[in-house]
Design a protein around this motif. Structure first.
Motif, PDB file in Angstrom:
ATOM      1  N   ARG A 189      10.622  -8.513   8.293  1.00 55.57           N
ATOM      2  CA  ARG A 189       9.394  -7.799   8.657  1.00 55.57           C
ATOM      3  C   ARG A 189       8.686  -7.278   7.417  1.00 55.57           C
ATOM      4  NH1 ARG A 189      13.084  -3.441  11.515  1.00 55.57           N
ATOM      5  NH2 ARG A 189      14.039  -2.599   9.670  1.00 55.57           N
ATOM      6  N   CYS A 190       7.432  -6.960   7.592  1.00 54.46           N
ATOM      7  CA  CYS A 190       6.634  -6.396   6.510  1.00 54.46           C
ATOM      8  C   CYS A 190       6.988  -4.920   6.337  1.00 54.46           C
ATOM      9  CB  CYS A 190       5.141  -6.517   6.832  1.00 54.46           C
ATOM     10  SG  CYS A 190       4.590  -8.216   6.991  1.00 54.46           S
ATOM     11  N   ALA A 191       6.631  -4.409   5.174  1.00 49.11           N
ATOM     12  CA  ALA A 191       6.843  -2.979   4.929  1.00 49.11           C
ATOM     13  C   ALA A 191       6.058  -2.170   5.960  1.00 49.11           C
ATOM     14  CB  ALA A 191       6.382  -2.626   3.528  1.00 49.11           C
ATOM     15  N   ARG A 192       6.655  -1.066   6.373  1.00 49.60           N
ATOM     16  CA  ARG A 192       6.018  -0.192   7.361  1.00 49.60           C
ATOM     17  C   ARG A 192       5.325   0.968   6.641  1.00 49.60           C
ATOM     18  NH1 ARG A 192      10.859  -1.732   8.608  1.00 49.60           N
ATOM     19  NH2 ARG A 192      11.928   0.203   8.089  1.00 49.60           N
ATOM     20  N   PRO A 193       4.237   1.488   7.208  1.00 49.57           N
ATOM     21  CA  PRO A 193       3.550   2.632   6.591  1.00 49.57           C
ATOM     22  C   PRO A 193       4.521   3.802   6.402  1.00 49.57           C
ATOM     23  CG  PRO A 193       2.233   1.754   8.386  1.00 49.57           C
ATOM     24  CD  PRO A 193       3.565   1.057   8.438  1.00 49.57           C
ATOM     25  N   GLY A 194       4.501   4.379   5.223  1.00 52.15           N
ATOM     26  CA  GLY A 194       5.344   5.530   4.935  1.00 52.15           C
ATOM     27  C   GLY A 194       6.756   5.173   4.497  1.00 52.15           C
ATOM     28  N   GLN A 195       7.087   3.885   4.502  1.00 53.02           N
ATOM     29  CA  GLN A 195       8.425   3.471   4.094  1.00 53.02           C
ATOM     30  C   GLN A 195       8.555   3.570   2.572  1.00 53.02           C
ATOM     31  OE1 GLN A 195       9.314  -0.601   5.105  1.00 53.02           O
ATOM     32  NE2 GLN A 195      11.508  -0.214   5.180  1.00 53.02           N
TER      33      GLN A 195
END
Length: 70
Positions: A31-37
């Motif tokens: 998966r792609c990076a998630r916001p705030g990760q």
């Protein structure tokens, strides 16, 4: 278990079951990076999935090496 080398790369004699790779892919989807990760978490996830990709590649290689059944 003897380790063989092909073009300087270790070649495994153990067979990798397709079901094992499929379970890993289901448990840990790419998966792609998630916001705030955090960047550490992004790199951790990327490294983990890189291992799964490598296992998939090794599985495909072992299938190509297996003689066709008549």
């Amino acid at each position: 278990n003897t380790v063989q080398y092909e073009r300087g790369v270790k070649k495994m004699k153990a067979r990798i079951p397709k079901e094992f790779i499929e379970e890993l892919e289901e448990m840990f989807p790419e998966r792609c990076a998630r916001p705030g990760q955090s960047m550490e978490a992004v790199w951790y996830d990327a490294g983990f999935y890189s291992c799964i990709r490598r296992l998939r590649f090794m599985y495909e290689e072992q299938q190509a090496e297996r003689p066709l059944m008549s």
